[in-house]
Design an enzyme around this catalytic site. Structure first.
Site, PDB file in Angstrom:
ATOM      1  N   ASP D  18       0.818  -1.213   0.000  1.00 39.19           N
ATOM      2  CA  ASP D  18       0.000   0.000   0.000  1.00 39.19           C
ATOM      3  C   ASP D  18       0.855   1.268   0.000  1.00 39.19           C
ATOM      4  OD1 ASP D  18      -1.862   1.963   0.278  1.00 39.19           O
ATOM      5  OD2 ASP D  18      -2.881   1.071   1.988  1.00 39.19           O
ATOM      6  N   HIS D  20      -0.366   4.415  -0.077  1.00 40.25           N
ATOM      7  CA  HIS D  20      -1.093   5.607   0.397  1.00 40.25           C
ATOM      8  C   HIS D  20      -0.475   6.149   1.682  1.00 40.25           C
ATOM      9  CE1 HIS D  20      -4.124   3.776  -2.257  1.00 40.25           C
ATOM     10  NE2 HIS D  20      -4.475   5.026  -2.488  1.00 40.25           N
TER      11      HIS D  20
HETATM   12  C1  B12 Z   1      -4.601  10.118  -2.769  1.00 39.17           C
HETATM   13  C2  B12 Z   1      -5.013   8.745  -3.253  1.00 39.17           C
HETATM   14  C3  B12 Z   1      -4.100   8.059  -4.020  1.00 39.17           C
HETATM   15  C4  B12 Z   1      -2.715   8.578  -4.370  1.00 39.17           C
HETATM   16  C5  B12 Z   1      -1.816   8.140  -3.221  1.00 39.17           C
HETATM   17  C6  B12 Z   1      -0.578   8.985  -3.065  1.00 39.17           C
HETATM   18  C7  B12 Z   1       0.263   8.434  -1.984  1.00 39.17           C
HETATM   19  N1  B12 Z   1       1.314   7.802  -2.337  1.00 39.17           N
HETATM   20  O1  B12 Z   1      -0.122   8.558  -0.831  1.00 39.17           O
HETATM   21  C8  B12 Z   1      -2.465   7.820  -5.684  1.00 39.17           C
HETATM   22  C9  B12 Z   1      -3.096   8.625  -6.801  1.00 39.17           C
HETATM   23  C10 B12 Z   1      -1.034   7.584  -6.036  1.00 39.17           C
HETATM   24  C11 B12 Z   1      -3.281   6.574  -5.430  1.00 39.17           C
HETATM   25  C12 B12 Z   1      -2.975   5.346  -5.954  1.00 39.17           C
HETATM   26  C13 B12 Z   1      -3.778   4.226  -5.792  1.00 39.17           C
HETATM   27  N2  B12 Z   1      -4.974   4.185  -5.221  1.00 39.17           N
HETATM   28 CO1  B12 Z   1      -5.666   5.585  -4.186  1.00 39.17          CO
HETATM   29  N3  B12 Z   1      -6.611   6.982  -3.289  1.00 39.17           N
HETATM   30  C14 B12 Z   1      -6.264   8.189  -2.930  1.00 39.17           C
HETATM   31  C15 B12 Z   1      -7.448   8.882  -2.274  1.00 39.17           C
HETATM   32  C16 B12 Z   1      -8.082   9.751  -3.338  1.00 39.17           C
HETATM   33  C17 B12 Z   1      -7.154   9.704  -1.051  1.00 39.17           C
HETATM   34  C18 B12 Z   1      -6.326   9.027   0.018  1.00 39.17           C
HETATM   35  C19 B12 Z   1      -5.779  10.082   0.920  1.00 39.17           C
HETATM   36  O2  B12 Z   1      -4.671  10.549   0.724  1.00 39.17           O
HETATM   37  N4  B12 Z   1      -6.572  10.549   1.885  1.00 39.17           N
HETATM   38  C20 B12 Z   1      -6.205  11.618   2.801  1.00 39.17           C
HETATM   39  C21 B12 Z   1      -5.680  11.053   4.075  1.00 39.17           C
HETATM   40  C22 B12 Z   1      -5.267  12.180   4.990  1.00 39.17           C
HETATM   41  O3  B12 Z   1      -6.731  10.307   4.641  1.00 39.17           O
HETATM   42  P1  B12 Z   1      -6.613   8.742   4.994  1.00 39.17           P
HETATM   43  O4  B12 Z   1      -5.571   8.141   4.184  1.00 39.17           O
HETATM   44  O5  B12 Z   1      -7.967   8.181   4.934  1.00 39.17           O
HETATM   45  O6  B12 Z   1      -6.146   8.790   6.507  1.00 39.17           O
HETATM   46  C23 B12 Z   1      -6.935   9.352   7.522  1.00 39.17           C
HETATM   47  C24 B12 Z   1      -7.783   8.333   8.238  1.00 39.17           C
HETATM   48  O7  B12 Z   1      -8.181   7.260   7.425  1.00 39.17           O
HETATM   49  C25 B12 Z   1      -6.956   7.890   9.388  1.00 39.17           C
HETATM   50  N5  B12 Z   1      -6.116   6.703   9.223  1.00 39.17           N
HETATM   51  C26 B12 Z   1      -5.455   6.252   8.148  1.00 39.17           C
HETATM   52  N6  B12 Z   1      -4.751   5.155   8.473  1.00 39.17           N
HETATM   53  C27 B12 Z   1      -4.973   4.899   9.769  1.00 39.17           C
HETATM   54  C28 B12 Z   1      -4.507   3.917  10.607  1.00 39.17           C
HETATM   55  C29 B12 Z   1      -4.909   3.914  11.926  1.00 39.17           C
HETATM   56  C30 B12 Z   1      -4.422   2.847  12.815  1.00 39.17           C
HETATM   57  C31 B12 Z   1      -5.774   4.901  12.404  1.00 39.17           C
HETATM   58  C32 B12 Z   1      -6.189   4.899  13.781  1.00 39.17           C
HETATM   59  C33 B12 Z   1      -6.251   5.883  11.562  1.00 39.17           C
HETATM   60  C34 B12 Z   1      -5.845   5.881  10.255  1.00 39.17           C
HETATM   61  O8  B12 Z   1      -6.123   8.971   9.665  1.00 39.17           O
HETATM   62  C35 B12 Z   1      -5.993   9.861   8.551  1.00 39.17           C
HETATM   63  C36 B12 Z   1      -6.242  11.229   9.052  1.00 39.17           C
HETATM   64  O9  B12 Z   1      -7.574  11.606   9.048  1.00 39.17           O
HETATM   65  C37 B12 Z   1      -8.358   7.665  -1.925  1.00 39.17           C
HETATM   66  C38 B12 Z   1      -9.852   7.914  -1.979  1.00 39.17           C
HETATM   67  C39 B12 Z   1     -10.325   8.874  -0.952  1.00 39.17           C
HETATM   68  N7  B12 Z   1     -10.218   8.591   0.305  1.00 39.17           N
HETATM   69  O10 B12 Z   1     -10.809   9.901  -1.313  1.00 39.17           O
HETATM   70  C40 B12 Z   1      -7.974   6.644  -2.993  1.00 39.17           C
HETATM   71  C41 B12 Z   1      -8.067   5.160  -2.661  1.00 39.17           C
HETATM   72  C42 B12 Z   1      -7.601   4.917  -1.265  1.00 39.17           C
HETATM   73  N8  B12 Z   1      -7.129   4.525  -3.667  1.00 39.17           N
HETATM   74  C43 B12 Z   1      -7.564   3.425  -4.087  1.00 39.17           C
HETATM   75  C44 B12 Z   1      -6.848   2.627  -5.047  1.00 39.17           C
HETATM   76  C45 B12 Z   1      -7.499   1.339  -5.465  1.00 39.17           C
HETATM   77  C46 B12 Z   1      -5.634   3.037  -5.556  1.00 39.17           C
HETATM   78  C47 B12 Z   1      -4.801   2.346  -6.630  1.00 39.17           C
HETATM   79  C48 B12 Z   1      -4.811   0.825  -6.661  1.00 39.17           C
HETATM   80  C49 B12 Z   1      -5.095   2.880  -8.021  1.00 39.17           C
HETATM   81  C50 B12 Z   1      -6.469   2.714  -8.443  1.00 39.17           C
HETATM   82  N9  B12 Z   1      -6.919   1.561  -8.830  1.00 39.17           N
HETATM   83  O11 B12 Z   1      -7.204   3.688  -8.477  1.00 39.17           O
HETATM   84  C51 B12 Z   1      -3.419   2.906  -6.354  1.00 39.17           C
HETATM   85  C52 B12 Z   1      -2.698   2.018  -5.328  1.00 39.17           C
HETATM   86  C53 B12 Z   1      -1.288   2.348  -5.130  1.00 39.17           C
HETATM   87  C54 B12 Z   1      -0.733   1.463  -4.068  1.00 39.17           C
HETATM   88  N10 B12 Z   1       0.206   0.626  -4.420  1.00 39.17           N
HETATM   89  O12 B12 Z   1      -1.180   1.498  -2.971  1.00 39.17           O
HETATM   90  C55 B12 Z   1      -8.888   3.039  -3.543  1.00 39.17           C
HETATM   91  C56 B12 Z   1      -8.852   1.931  -2.509  1.00 39.17           C
HETATM   92  C57 B12 Z   1     -10.056   1.046  -2.632  1.00 39.17           C
HETATM   93  C58 B12 Z   1     -10.405   0.249  -1.448  1.00 39.17           C
HETATM   94  N11 B12 Z   1      -9.893   0.494  -0.272  1.00 39.17           N
HETATM   95  O13 B12 Z   1     -11.227  -0.589  -1.619  1.00 39.17           O
HETATM   96  C59 B12 Z   1      -9.407   4.414  -3.015  1.00 39.17           C
HETATM   97  C60 B12 Z   1     -10.358   4.340  -1.838  1.00 39.17           C
HETATM   98  C61 B12 Z   1     -10.069   5.093  -4.226  1.00 39.17           C
HETATM   99  C62 B12 Z   1     -11.190   4.307  -4.799  1.00 39.17           C
HETATM  100  N12 B12 Z   1     -12.397   4.529  -4.335  1.00 39.17           N
HETATM  101  O14 B12 Z   1     -10.982   3.497  -5.683  1.00 39.17           O
HETATM  102  N13 B12 Z   1      -4.267   6.805  -4.608  1.00 39.17           N
END
Ligand code: B12
Ligand code: B12
Lengths: 144, 490, 490, 144
Positions: D18, D20
């Site tokens: 992963d 992300h």
């Molecule tokens: C930015 C993004 C990307 C960027 C990532 C850049 C990078 N290197 O970080 C890029 C464009 C490169 C990318 C690539 C991919 N992505 Co992407 N991405 C996103 C996106 C749009 C936002 C994620 C993000 O940055 N959020 C902002 C941060 C701050 O929030 P967060 O990560 O959720 O974390 C918060 C909380 O969740 C929490 N949290 C997170 N982790 C943990 C752990 C613990 C223990 C705790 C308590 C809390 C916690 O704390 C954070 C603060 O609030 C999401 C969709 C979305 N959410 O809108 C998809 C998403 C995560 N990606 C997805 C996918 C599938 C991919 C890809 C496979 C490409 C694709 N098929 O589209 C690749 C995978 C690459 C890889 N090897 O992992 C899917 C995952 C699907 C799923 N889970 O079923 C999502 C959901 C999009 C979708 N709907 O398809 N991605």
């Protein structure tokens, strides 16, 4: 339907206090294009005005347009008045957005049932195009 | 010229109170509760200014601070449905604190047919659902209106006119709502069939004066000048009637206007309309000596046919909100996903507020940057509106009330389709390649040649794009350009 | 400079076929089915050009005709889910005839971890649902890929790279899809941790050459140059890497590029990025002698965090589509309402197509009119990209492949947050009052002073608007500026 | 929970393949701001790397971030490896977008159940803010 001679003539207007004239305007053009004689009464037409016009042009059908949501109230008694006026077998169509609450508008069979009960031959959703309505009327009249 | 008695002249207190007593309050039994005007005004003060929920003040402050107010619309047959629905929206969406309510009455009320409204109330109770297309404010009267006002957090306005909205407005104002639309020509063109424009202006003079009196006595008002007509009108026509209304309302003493634009869905043209209209409202008011009047730009959505499916409706609404924000609106009146089917549901309106608020967040301070296309559009629009204004003023010998009545007779003032029997309706409008609204034929409207040519040139772009000549069928099919669902190729 | 062997030089046929045989096809057993390249190419021809469903041709024609192609994304663990889902979208939305498909593989496949992909397939069969985040194209192999190609009507491309997408691309191309992303730096910054840039460029040279060979042999290709990185990158950085990739891909013989922009959600800035990038891609290609290369502007949506609710997601998607269309894109890659939760569902994608197509209808031929704000943004962006290009070219002694590797080492080439261990990451970005992306601190990036100052000035507008000084917390909270749901005041 | 001395120290990283990293980066800052010692391992961290780091900094908890949809597969066996490494009682959190198909992500109790079964103390939706997660950990650790 056993009827008098068909002469491809219709009355169009919106009923009650309904000001939504655009649909009727579109219908008017479509029926004219299809070779119908159209008495276009515009908006806010009363039962009596519809009937008078129908008699005047010897109409096959009255196309009542109702969009503002109170068609169920406004259309009550229309068939009876037609019968009184000797237009018992005139075709009555209603179309537009004919029921006020969404629950009812979404429950189309119920809307249709109510208008049938009031003596309307058909009720049309507002997704029906003017052309489709022409085709239906022609079929109901058995003309081309 | 002797044809009409109407003049753009302030009603004297004597006339006003005579009309009030003899013509307005007796229209329906609930009018009795409004007899004591001082009591009405102090109650209104308490319920609006007092609670910090005054419509005009909220609007003015938001405008100064560059905040966008979202304005859902709502209207159901029974008071309990109103309170339930409006509270639902406030609880399920980020409406508060930057929101306003647009409550609409039902069409029987608007036609002063209170007997039929009573039938609708009865039917609604029987059926357990709303059988009217709005809230029958007059039948329920001022106490019920106050009940609603107390129950909701966002300032409210009433949308209730067709020919004669005076009693409805009296009721709303006395309940602490904003009311009194200033829109005689709009009303005729949009909702009326038989009334003469001079009669309608006379009725509206009363409404405007009424708002002014509340305002003068410490309950600020911001009556709406609307151009949300048939949804199929030219921007020039819309702009023109707003300027006319500004003069009519200002003469009666209105100090703050809510300009309510119905947009045509082309960002550049709509922005031009909003800017030019505000500018010309101000300019003409100056010219006639109304020097301390404030105009606030707001917009309603597209007033034409909406598509009958969620996603397409959502595209419409997002574009409309975007045009409003990019074009400089303060308040954004919302439609909802149910638009094509029935009056707004509470769920639909809450959804629209969520959507619009997020778009507002995303856009931040971004506005449509000044540009040559916009300036050209503004220039042409200005020429058009000025030509129409001057023509009418000349005809009315400097009096716009008289002038516009004569303008309607002459066919200078007209729109394409209207239920109003005095509308000449020989103008034909269609959309150009960018979906801006253009004159295909300007009928008897006194447009400068430059403007005519501009519109025709723009239409040529469409003919070229579609590779077919312009014709009347395009005029007809454009009425539904935004509501037809796309064809799915199976 | 001797540090890296990499050069921007076309692979010889000998090298190419050696790599193919020794490094690429043996990566997994399904590689065997690709051994005969002539057969692969003629099958691809039949399935794309032959069926009138070639990605590159469709894209080129749409671009010439000013038509917008909608491009849903889809990827599920099993072939039957793929066919079911893609047919569903084509049946339930107006995708055909102006559509393209963007199929993504799962992340195990992208990491060449085909054993884990096999585990995911097993798990998916067991659970009766998709347990992988994409379609494992390599495990299934070319015949299954052809099956999908035959089943759907719209041309397809494959999105499947992290470190090494060569076998995946080979499989896709041989099935008549478009494939071969040209995006070494993007990959490192977005998806990688340990690989060196020179290694990644080398791998990508193969992919580009592969696409070029298919193209040369009559199966037109349009590889993607992407800058949909982390979703939190500056426009200058995105533009710069696209220009670099254009040079790297052109050298290998690519003749038509699909520029895939990840937008930052400010219409003016994004439009500037799209225009400047295309212009500089063309200019630098000219300069290095690649004179017959075509660049088509397209855009993906915002690549940052999406809001977890329908209406807010819909506002995001509508704004993104609008920016794409107003900014000059041909194809519009779609996300859907499920974005915040899980990979797109078929229902979600069909909804997005309906929404986007309607917005396209409403906008017609309207584009963002040329304006001073846009020109200024373009000017600054151009200065920035040119500065970075020249710095790297100089360091690489005229060789961009070498130059960019050295640029990464020097910290000139970097973004704020990346999993890649070679990314310096001392740049800090935040949004200004209009939500354009700005350098709060540009770290070691070699930006002209004029550009730095421009960004800081823009940020001051935000400080003024919010009435508080700019600080690091804003950088952090801006990461979620579009995904936080608004607060509801109860 | 009866445990060793709490020293406000955590390991953060994304698991498996992963990439992300943004969420982890935000968490890192939030935990540092809250006075935690943070071993931030970045993206694509293996079970063993998590465990090694946890031993090195004597962590109270490992915060596993998984967003790309294959967390259910990647997290399998993590608790067992912790036990083997003598970290049987370390707190294991997982957060992000932790399940691939929407049906499952929407069925949150089932997602939680599965992670609990795998030995994770808590699972967090991606709507959880960094601050909320800090508060929860502090509560679980019984510290301020
Ligand atoms: C930015 C993004 C990307 C960027 C990532 C850049 C990078 N290197 O970080 C890029 C464009 C490169 C990318 C690539 C991919 N992505 Co992407 N991405 C996103 C996106 C749009 C936002 C994620 C993000 O940055 N959020 C902002 C941060 C701050 O929030 P967060 O990560 O959720 O974390 C918060 C909380 O969740 C929490 N949290 C997170 N982790 C943990 C752990 C613990 C223990 C705790 C308590 C809390 C916690 O704390 C954070 C603060 O609030 C999401 C969709 C979305 N959410 O809108 C998809 C998403 C995560 N990606 C997805 C996918 C599938 C991919 C890809 C496979 C490409 C694709 N098929 O589209 C690749 C995978 C690459 C890889 N090897 O992992 C899917 C995952 C699907 C799923 N889970 O079923 C999502 C959901 C999009 C979708 N709907 O398809 N991605
Ligand atoms: C334009 C419009 C207006 C204009 C009308 C201008 C005018 N004078 O014509 C203005 C802005 C003035 C207006 C006012 C009002 N409106 Co209005 N309006 C619309 C709108 C947006 C489009 C209607 C339209 O012109 N459609 C285009 C035409 C071509 O289509 P059509 O009328 O459906 O007709 C087609 C078919 O239905 C069919 N057809 C029509 N009639 C018939 C009859 C027969 C027999 C047949 C076979 C076929 C047929 O043929 C036509 C060709 O395809 C609709 C919502 C929508 N549909 O998007 C609301 C809508 C109809 N209005 C509504 C309401 C409530 C009002 C108001 C009360 C104000 C308010 N509260 O918002 C007033 C009422 C005024 C009055 N006294 O009637 C509601 C009605 C609710 C309901 N039915 O439950 C609607 C649905 C909006 C909403 N969701 O709230 N409105």
């Amino acid at each position: 339907m056993t009827r008098r001679n068909v002469n491809k003539s219709v009355v169009i207007g919106t009923i009650g206090s309904d000001a939504h004239i655009i649909g009727g305007w579109v219908l008017k053009h479509a029926y004219e294009d299809a070779g119908f004689k159209v008495a276009f009464l515009g908006a806010m037409v009363s039962h009596q005005e519809f009937i008078n016009a129908a008699i005047e042009v010897d109409a096959d059908a009255i196309l009542v347009s109702s969009s503002y949501g109170m068609g169920l109230i406004d259309c009550e008694g229309m068939r009876d008045k037609c019968i009184e006026a000797g237009l018992g077998d005139i075709i009555l169509y209603v179309g537009g957005t004919i029921a006020a609450p969404l629950e009812l508008e979404r429950n189309w069979p119920e809307v249709e049932r109510r208008f049938r009960e009031m003596g309307f031959n058909r009720a049309f959703k507002n997704t029906c195009t003017a052309k489709e309505s022409v085709t239906t009327l022609k079929a109901d009249l058995g003309v081309e | 010229m002797a044809k009409y008695e109407i003049r753009n002249k302030r009603l004297t207190d004597e006339e006003f109170f005579r009309i009030r007593k003899e013509e307005v309050l007796p229209q329906w039994e609930t009018g009795r509760d409004l007899e004591n005007m001082d009591e009405c005004i102090s109650a209104a003060h308490e319920l609006s200014v007092g609670l910090g929920r005054n419509y005009a003040i909220t609007l003015r402050d938001a405008n100064e601070q560059g905040i966008h107010l979202l304005q859902p619309q709502f209207g159901r047959a029974l008071t309990e449905y109103m309170i339930d629905g409006m509270c639902y929206v406030e609880d399920e969406s980020p409406l508060v604190p930057a929101g306003l309510w647009n409550v609409f009455s039902d069409s029987y009320t608007r036609k002063n047919n209170y007997k039929m409204a009573a039938v609708g109330i009865e039917r609604s109770i029987q059926e357990g659902t709303t059988m009217l297309n709005g809230w029958p404010i007059v039948n329920f009267g001022v106490e019920e209106a106050r009940k609603i006002k107390r129950a909701v957090k966002s300032p409210m306005t009433l949308n209730s006119t067709d020919e004669d909205g005076r009693l409805a407005s009296e009721t709303a104002l006395a309940a602490g709502w904003n009311a009194c639309n200033c829109r005689s020509i709009t009303e005729c063109m949009a909702h009326c069939k038989n009334i003469r424009l001079d009669e309608e202006i006379h009725i509206n003079q009363y409404e405007s004066r009424l708002a002014a009196i509340y305002h003068e006595r410490g309950v600020p008002q911001s009556p709406h000048i609307s151009c949300n007509l048939t949804g199929y009108d030219s921007c020039g026509f819309k702009s023109f009637i707003m300027v006319v209304q500004a003069l009519l309302g200002s003469e009666q003493g209105i100090k703050q206007f809510y300009l309510e634009f119905g947009i045509n869905m082309n960002m550049v043209q709509d922005a031009a309309m909003m800017r030019v209209t505000k500018k010309l409202c101000e300019e003409y008011c100056q010219r006639f000596g109304y020097t301390d009047v404030r105009f606030i730009v707001n917009n309603n959505m597209f007033q034409g046919a909406f598509p009958p499916r969620l996603e397409e409706a959502s595209a419409m609404m997002n574009l409309a909100v975007m045009i409003g924000i990019m074009g400089g609106s303060t308040a954004l009146v919302l439609k909802c996903q149910d638009e094509a089917f029935a009056t707004p549901t509470k769920e639909g309106m809450a959804a629209s507020v969520r959507m619009a608020r997020h778009l507002d967040t995303l856009l931040g301070a971004l506005r449509l940057p000044d540009n040559a296309a916009l300036r050209e559009e503004e220039h042409m629009l200005e020429l058009e509106v000025r030509a129409m204004m001057e023509k009418c003023l000349e005809a009315g010998d400097g009096d716009i009330a008289l002038g516009i009545c004569l303008g309607v007779d002459a066919g200078w003032v007209q729109t394409m389709i209207s239920p109003w029997k005095y509308n000449r309706g020989n103008v034909l409008l269609m959309r150009d390649a960018e979906n801006a609204m253009r004159y295909f034929n300007c009928g008897d409207m006194p447009l400068p040649n430059e403007v005519k040519q501009y519109h025709l040139d723009k239409l040529k772009s469409r003919a070229a794009k579609e590779g077919r000549p312009l014709d009347f069928d395009m005029v007809v099919s454009d009425l539904q350009y935004a509501s037809r669902l796309p064809i799915i190729q199976k």
